[in-house]
Write a protein that holds these residues in place. Structure first.
Motif, PDB file in Angstrom:
ATOM      1  N   UNK A 388      -7.461 -14.208 -62.710  1.00  0.00           N
ATOM      2  CA  UNK A 388      -7.939 -13.973 -64.062  1.00  0.00           C
ATOM      3  C   UNK A 388      -7.923 -12.498 -64.368  1.00  0.00           C
ATOM      4  N   UNK A 389      -8.406 -12.134 -65.536  1.00  0.00           N
ATOM      5  CA  UNK A 389      -8.467 -10.735 -65.922  1.00  0.00           C
ATOM      6  C   UNK A 389      -9.543 -10.040 -65.104  1.00  0.00           C
ATOM      7  N   UNK A 390      -9.121  -9.266 -64.114  1.00  0.00           N
ATOM      8  CA  UNK A 390     -10.061  -8.559 -63.248  1.00  0.00           C
ATOM      9  C   UNK A 390     -10.746  -9.445 -62.227  1.00  0.00           C
ATOM     10  N   UNK A 391     -10.275 -10.696 -62.053  1.00  0.00           N
ATOM     11  CA  UNK A 391     -10.962 -11.617 -61.160  1.00  0.00           C
ATOM     12  C   UNK A 391      -9.970 -12.337 -60.261  1.00  0.00           C
ATOM     13  N   UNK A 392     -10.432 -12.702 -59.084  1.00  0.00           N
ATOM     14  CA  UNK A 392      -9.629 -13.459 -58.120  1.00  0.00           C
ATOM     15  C   UNK A 392     -10.560 -14.398 -57.368  1.00  0.00           C
ATOM     16  N   UNK A 393     -10.100 -15.646 -57.163  1.00  0.00           N
ATOM     17  CA  UNK A 393     -10.911 -16.640 -56.466  1.00  0.00           C
ATOM     18  C   UNK A 393     -10.012 -17.431 -55.534  1.00  0.00           C
ATOM     19  N   UNK A 394     -10.527 -17.781 -54.353  1.00  0.00           N
ATOM     20  CA  UNK A 394      -9.721 -18.519 -53.378  1.00  0.00           C
ATOM     21  C   UNK A 394     -10.644 -19.298 -52.451  1.00  0.00           C
ATOM     22  N   UNK A 395     -10.248 -20.547 -52.182  1.00  0.00           N
ATOM     23  CA  UNK A 395     -10.908 -21.347 -51.165  1.00  0.00           C
ATOM     24  C   UNK A 395      -9.824 -21.866 -50.241  1.00  0.00           C
ATOM     25  N   UNK A 396     -10.049 -21.740 -48.942  1.00  0.00           N
ATOM     26  CA  UNK A 396      -9.023 -22.143 -47.983  1.00  0.00           C
ATOM     27  C   UNK A 396      -9.662 -22.595 -46.683  1.00  0.00           C
ATOM     28  N   UNK A 397      -8.858 -23.215 -45.868  1.00  0.00           N
ATOM     29  CA  UNK A 397      -9.242 -23.612 -44.521  1.00  0.00           C
ATOM     30  C   UNK A 397      -8.134 -23.218 -43.560  1.00  0.00           C
ATOM     31  N   UNK A 398      -8.496 -22.786 -42.341  1.00  0.00           N
ATOM     32  CA  UNK A 398      -7.521 -22.264 -41.388  1.00  0.00           C
ATOM     33  C   UNK A 398      -7.795 -22.814 -40.000  1.00  0.00           C
ATOM     34  N   UNK A 399      -6.724 -23.131 -39.295  1.00  0.00           N
ATOM     35  CA  UNK A 399      -6.810 -23.562 -37.897  1.00  0.00           C
ATOM     36  C   UNK A 399      -5.766 -22.803 -37.094  1.00  0.00           C
ATOM     37  N   UNK A 400      -6.019 -22.659 -35.787  1.00  0.00           N
ATOM     38  CA  UNK A 400      -5.138 -21.888 -34.919  1.00  0.00           C
ATOM     39  C   UNK A 400      -4.745 -22.716 -33.708  1.00  0.00           C
ATOM     40  N   UNK A 401      -3.516 -22.532 -33.262  1.00  0.00           N
ATOM     41  CA  UNK A 401      -3.043 -23.131 -32.014  1.00  0.00           C
ATOM     42  C   UNK A 401      -2.647 -22.007 -31.069  1.00  0.00           C
ATOM     43  N   UNK A 402      -3.242 -21.978 -29.888  1.00  0.00           N
ATOM     44  CA  UNK A 402      -2.937 -20.938 -28.920  1.00  0.00           C
ATOM     45  C   UNK A 402      -1.599 -21.169 -28.242  1.00  0.00           C
ATOM     46  N   UNK A 403      -0.817 -20.089 -28.085  1.00  0.00           N
ATOM     47  CA  UNK A 403       0.480 -20.176 -27.433  1.00  0.00           C
ATOM     48  C   UNK A 403       0.494 -19.481 -26.077  1.00  0.00           C
ATOM     49  N   UNK A 404      -0.169 -18.353 -25.982  1.00  0.00           N
ATOM     50  CA  UNK A 404      -0.170 -17.585 -24.739  1.00  0.00           C
ATOM     51  C   UNK A 404      -1.299 -18.099 -23.846  1.00  0.00           C
ATOM     52  N   UNK A 405      -0.970 -19.092 -23.006  1.00  0.00           N
ATOM     53  CA  UNK A 405      -2.003 -19.781 -22.217  1.00  0.00           C
ATOM     54  C   UNK A 405      -2.694 -18.867 -21.233  1.00  0.00           C
ATOM     55  N   UNK A 406      -2.042 -17.815 -20.776  1.00  0.00           N
ATOM     56  CA  UNK A 406      -2.660 -16.914 -19.821  1.00  0.00           C
ATOM     57  C   UNK A 406      -3.747 -16.066 -20.417  1.00  0.00           C
ATOM     58  N   UNK A 407      -3.749 -15.898 -21.737  1.00  0.00           N
ATOM     59  CA  UNK A 407      -4.717 -15.033 -22.405  1.00  0.00           C
ATOM     60  C   UNK A 407      -5.588 -15.813 -23.385  1.00  0.00           C
ATOM     61  N   UNK A 408      -4.999 -16.801 -24.066  1.00  0.00           N
ATOM     62  CA  UNK A 408      -5.696 -17.539 -25.117  1.00  0.00           C
ATOM     63  C   UNK A 408      -6.180 -18.878 -24.579  1.00  0.00           C
ATOM     64  N   UNK A 409      -7.462 -19.160 -24.790  1.00  0.00           N
ATOM     65  CA  UNK A 409      -8.043 -20.457 -24.464  1.00  0.00           C
ATOM     66  C   UNK A 409      -8.196 -21.238 -25.774  1.00  0.00           C
ATOM     67  N   UNK A 410      -7.530 -22.379 -25.875  1.00  0.00           N
ATOM     68  CA  UNK A 410      -7.520 -23.134 -27.128  1.00  0.00           C
ATOM     69  C   UNK A 410      -8.930 -23.494 -27.577  1.00  0.00           C
ATOM     70  N   UNK A 411      -9.831 -23.797 -26.649  1.00  0.00           N
ATOM     71  CA  UNK A 411     -11.185 -24.205 -27.023  1.00  0.00           C
ATOM     72  C   UNK A 411     -11.993 -23.049 -27.609  1.00  0.00           C
ATOM     73  N   UNK A 412     -11.527 -21.813 -27.424  1.00  0.00           N
ATOM     74  CA  UNK A 412     -12.240 -20.656 -27.952  1.00  0.00           C
ATOM     75  C   UNK A 412     -11.714 -20.206 -29.308  1.00  0.00           C
TER      76      UNK A 412
END
Length: 782
Positions: A388-412
C-alpha cells in the motif's frame, strides 16, 4: 488494370552490414572441430524449442488461399490476347493475401495458369521469411512453385541456400543441396565459408508446422566438416516453442554417475504451459526421470521441477568438520526431489505464493548433481503479502530441511508457523516529523530446541531540522516492545537457566543525531569534512540472557561502521541496546573528477554494558572498539573498500573485510577478504556458558578470494580461488574460458571444491558447452 507507380525492386534493398572475415588459425579451427566432433555420434537428432510463450503471442500470417484477389504493380504491362499471356516488366510487385513476389519481369500464361518470374526474384512470406531466386515458376496463386538457385533470409538472421526448391500446395518446400547458417557472411569475400553451416543432400521445410528436416547432414566449421548425422530436424528459426527432443547432456566420467547421458523431450501443451521430461541413464547408479512443468497464468506463474531415481550408492561413516562422528546411512533405493515455485496476484494490492524445496536425502542430491547441494538447508515457505501507500504486510510460514548431516540436526531446525509482519511509514505531520511503526510476530517450533511465540511492536518518530550554522539534526523517539512465551529455553539456541518462561520487554529510547558538514570547493574537486555526534538515552536493560528472553532474530551480531549510529545495533529486536551512550565519528570525502576518497571512523561510549554480549563483538567495555571504513577510487578502473574494527587500547584487529577491483576489460582483478576472531556459528550450537567452546569456535574466520578475468575481442578468460587462511587450505578454485561471436558460443568451465560435505571430501567438474544460434546448446560434462 495498369498502374505506373514505381516501387523499389529487390535489387534496390541494401544488404545488412557484414562482419570482418574470420581469421582464426588452422590450429584453432581443428581444435574447435575436434571438440565438437566429440558431441556427435552419427545419430539422428530432432531439436525442439522450449522457450515459454506468453498469452499475447500470435501465430504468424494467414495460410495461403487459392481464391484471394491478386493485386499487382509494375512499370509497364503488355497483353498478348491471342496467346493469352500477360507480361509485367520493371519493378514488378504482385501480392495475394499476405504473400508477395517481386521481380524484374513476370510472365503469366492464362491458359496454363503458370506465372514465370525472372530477374532478382524475391518471394515474401507472411512470417517475414524472404526467398530469393534467379528464376521461379508459380501456379495456383503461389501455392505451387519451382525455384532455381534459391536463397532465403529467415528469422534470427538465419540464411538458407539450395540448388533448387519446389513448393507443394503452399505447405511444403522441398530443397536440394541445402546449406543453412545463422552466421553473418563476409561482405568483402562472400566466397569464404561462414563460421559454421549445415550442409545436407536435401531438406524439407514444412511451412504449416514450422519445421525443417535435413537428410544426410554435415556440420562444417570454417568450411571443414566436423560432424555427420543421417537425419537432423529443427524448428524453423521463427518458432519460439515446439514439441520435440531437445539437445541432451553427455558426460564420459562423473564421480558418482560414471558415464551418463540425458535425452530431454519438450512437450508444448498449449500457448501457456509446457513440460520437459529428462531421462538420465548412467553406468554407476540407477536411472532418473526429471520433469519440469511451467505454466503462465494471466495473474501469475507456476514452476514445478521434480524427479524420481533409483540410487544404488551407499554412504559410509565419516567424521564431520566439527569433529562429530556420523554413522553410515543406508539411503539407497528410490529417491527424489521437488522444487516448486508459484506466485499469483490477488488484486492490485495483494499477492500470494509458495516456494517449496524438498529432497529425499542430501546424498541423493550429491549423486545426481541436483541444484542446491552443498548448502546446509533447503527452505520452503508459503506467503500472502500486500503493498500500500507507505505500508507493507506479509504473513508466511517456513520450514527447513537439513542437508549437512555432520553439522545440522534436523530435529533442531525450526518450523515458523506462522510469522506476521507489518510496516507503515506516514507522511510528514504538522510538527514536521514522520511517524512509522512495525510489528513482527511469530510462532516457532523445534522438536529438540527452544519453541516460542512472540508478539512485537515498534513505534518511531523522526523530526529533522537544521540551524543557521549548517548543522543538521534529527530527533528520534522510539519504542520497542514484545511479549514471549517459550519452552525448552535451556536448549539450543538459547541455553538459558530455565526450561520455560513467559516474559515481556519494553524499551523507550530518545536520540538526537547531529551532522555538521564543512564543504570546500576547489577547481574540479571538493572536500567534505563532517563530524557526526549522536546521543541516545534509554533505560538500562540488564543482562538479556538472565531475563529468559528467547533469541530468534538477533543471533547474527556484527558491530561495524554500518551499525554505529543505529538505535538498536542488533539485527532484530529480541536483543535491545539499553542505557545511555554517545556515538561519535568523523566522515570525510574528497572528490576530484571521477576519483573519490571516502572515509569514516567512529566509536561508541556506553554507560551500560550488557554482559550477555558475545566475546569480541567490540561492546564489552564502556569504550567500544573503533570502527572504520575507507573507500578509495583513485582512477576509473580501480576501486576498493576496507572495513575494520580494532581494540581501542591494544589496536588488535577483531574484525576486518575488504573488497577491491582493478583493471580494464583486457585484464582485471577482483578480490575479497574477511576476518573475524571467532567462528560464531558454533556459539549457538554449543552451550559455552557451562562448558568450554569447541575448538572450531576458537579458530578465526580468515578467508580470502581473488579472481582474474580478461576480455579481448570475442575471447574471455576468467579464474578464481578461495582460500581458508586459518587452516591454510583451499576452499575452491575455478576457471572459465569462452569464445563468442554473432552465431556461436564455446565455453569450457573447470571447478574444484575442497570442502567436505556429508563425508564427500571435495569434487572436480569440467563442462564443455557449444551453442549454435537457432540450433541449440551441446553440453559435455567431464
Amino acid at each position: 488494370m495498369r498502374r505506373r507507380t514505381v516501387a523499389p525492386s529487390a535489387r534496390t534493398i541494401p544488404a545488412p552490414p557484414a562482419p570482418a572475415c574470420p581469421t582464426l588459425s588452422r590450429r584453432r579451427r581443428l581444435l574447435c572441430a575436434g571438440l565438437y566432433g566429440l558431441s556427435l555420434a552419427g545419430l539422428p537428432f530432432e531439436i525442439a524449442r522450449a522457450q515459454i510463450a506468453l498469452p499475447s503471442e500470435g501465430h504468424g500470417g494467414a495460410p495461403m488461399q487459392r481464391n484471394e484477389p491478386v493485386t499487382f504493380r509494375a512499370d509497364s504491362v503488355s497483353y498478348d490476347s491471342k496467346a493469352g499471356i500477360v507480361t509485367w516488366t520493371g519493378h514488378v510487385e504482385i501480392w495475394q493475401n499476405d504473400h508477395a513476389i517481386r521481380a524484374d519481369r513476370v510472365t503469366y500464361d492464362r491458359n496454363s495458369g503458370v506465372a514465370a518470374a525472372s530477374g532478382h526474384v524475391a518471394i515474401v512470406e507472411p512470417d517475414g521469411q524472404v526467398l530469393f531466386s534467379d528464376y521461379a515458376e508459380l501456379t495456383q496463386g503461389m501455392r505451387q512453385a519451382v525455384m532455381t538457385d534459391m536463397r532465403g533470409i529467415m528469422a534470427m538472421n538465419g540464411k538458407m541456400a539450395a540448388n533448387g526448391a519446389r513448393r507443394t500446395d503452399g505447405k511444403v518446400n522441398d530443397l536440394s543441396r541445402v546449406v543453412y547458417t545463422a552466421c553473418k557472411v563476409c561482405a568483402e569475400h562472400p566466397e569464404h565459408p561462414p563460421f559454421w553451416q549445415i550442409r545436407a543432400y536435401d531438406a524439407t521445410d514444412d511451412l504449416e508446422h514450422k519445421r525443417i528436416e535435413y537428410r544426410d547432414v554435415y556440420l562444417d566449421m570454417f568450411g571443414l566438416p566436423v560432424g555427420y548425422l543421417p537425419f537432423f530436424s529443427t524448428p524453423d528459426p521463427s518458432v519460439k516453442r515446439q514439441s520435440g527432443f531437445l539437445l541432451g547432456d553427455i558426460s564420459p566420467h562423473d564421480k558418482y554417475l560414471g558415464t551418463y547421458v540425458t535425452v530431454p523431450y519438450f512437450w508444448a501443451i498449449d500457448r501457456e504451459s509446457d513440460v520437459t521430461f529428462v531421462p538420465l541413464l548412467s553406468t554407476n547408479t540407477g536411472p532418473q526421470l526429471t520433469a519440469q512443468y511451467r505454466h503462465n497464468f494471466n495473474s501469475g506463474v507456476l514452476r514445478v521441477t521434480g524427479a524420481v531415481a533409483y540410487d544404488t550408492n551407499k554412504t559410509g561413516a565419516y567424521t564431520a568438520t566439527n569433529g562429530n562422528q556420523v554413522a553410515a546411512v543406508d539411503d539407497k533405493g528410490v529417491q527424489g526431489y521437488m522444487f516448486a515455485k508459484a506466485q499469483f496476484d490477488w488484486n492490485q494490492y495483494w499477492r500470494y505464493g509458495a516456494d517449496v524445496n524438498l529432497a529425499s536425502s542430501a546424498n541423493y542430491m550429491r549423486d545426481y548433481r541436483i541444484t542446491g547441494y552443498g548448502a546446509d538447508v533447503l527452505s520452503s515457505d508459503a506467503y500472502i503479502e500486500g503493498f500500500g501507500t507507505g505500508a507493507y504486510s506479509r504473513i508466511d510460514g517456513t520450514a527447513f530441511q537439513g542437508l549437512n548431516a555432520g553439522v545440522i540436526n534436523q530435529s533442531e531446525l525450526p518450523f515458523v508457523l506462522p510469522r506476521y509482519q507489518y510496516y507503515f511509514t506516514g507522511t510528514p505531520d504538522a510538527l514536521g516529523g514522520r511517524f512509522s511503526l512495525g510489528t513482527s510476530d511469530f510462532n516457532i517450533y523445534r522438536a529438540n530446541g527452544t519453541s516460542d511465540q512472540r508478539g512485537q511492536l515498534s513505534l518511531n518518530w523522526d523530526r529533522p531540522f537544521h540551524d543557521r550554522w549548517g548543522q543538521i539534526f534529527v530527533f528520534t523517539a522510539h519504542l520497542d516492545s514484545s511479549a514471549y512465551k517459550a519452552t525448552k529455553l535451556d536448549l539450543l539456541p538459547n541455553y538459558a537457566g530455565v526450561n520455560a518462561a513467559s516474559t515481556a520487554q519494553a524499551l523507550p529510547t530518545a536520540a538526537l543525531k547531529m551532522n555538521w558538514p564543512f564543504l570546500k570547493s576547489m577547481r574540479n574537486s571538493s572536500v567534505i569534512l563532517e563530524p557526526i555526534v549522536q546521543l541516545i538515552a534509554a533505560p538500562n536493560y540488564g543482562n538479556s540472557r538472565n531475563r529468559n528472553i528467547p533469541n530468534e532474530d538477533s543471533l547474527d551480531y556484527e558491530f561495524t561502521d554500518s551499525t554505529l549510529f543505529n538505535i538498536n545495533r542488533h539485527e532484530g529486536v529480541d536483543r535491545l541496546d539499553g542505557g545511555l551512550r554517545a556515538n561519535y565519528g568523523l566522515h570525510a570525502n574528497w572528490t576530484f573528477g571521477s576519483r573519490q576518497v571516502d572515509a569514516l571512523v567512529g566509536e561508541s561510549l556506553q554507560e551500560h554494558i550488557d554482559r550477555n554480549q558475545l566475546p569480541d563483538t567490540g561492546l564489552q567495555t564502556h569504550a567500544s572498539d573503533i570502527v572504520a571504513r575507507l573507500r578509495f577510487t583513485p582512477v576509473r578502473y580501480l576501486d576498493f573498500t576496507v572495513r575494520d574494527r580494532f581494540d581501542h587500547n591494544t589496536g588488535r584487529t577483531n574484525f576486518a573485510d575488504g573488497l577491491f577491483s582493478a583493471g580494464v576489460p583486457l585484464f582485471s582483478v577482483t578480490g575479497g577478504y574477511i576476518y573475524n576472531r571467532h567462528s560464531f556459528y558454533y556459539y549457538y550450537n554449543n552451550n559455552i556458558y557451562t562448558s568450554a567452546p569447541p575448538q572450531a569456535y576458537l579458530i578465526p574466520t580468515n578467508e580470502g578470494t581473488i579472481g582474474l578475468s580478461s576480455t579481448w575481442k570475442q575471447w574471455h578468460v576468467a579464474g578464481y580461488t578461495r582460500r581458508d587462511l586459518s587452516n591454510n587450505r583451499f576452499v575452491a578454485i575455478g576457471t572459465d574460458a569462452s569464445y563468442t561471436n554473432d552465431c556461436f558460443i564455446f565455453d569450457v568451465a573447470f571447478n574444484r571444491r575442497y570442502t567436505t560435505i556429508n563425508g564427500d571430501s571435495g569434487d572436480t567438474s569440467i563442462l564443455f558447452t557449444l551453442t549454435f544460434k537457432t540450433l541449440g546448446t551441446f553440453p559435455v560434462n567431464g
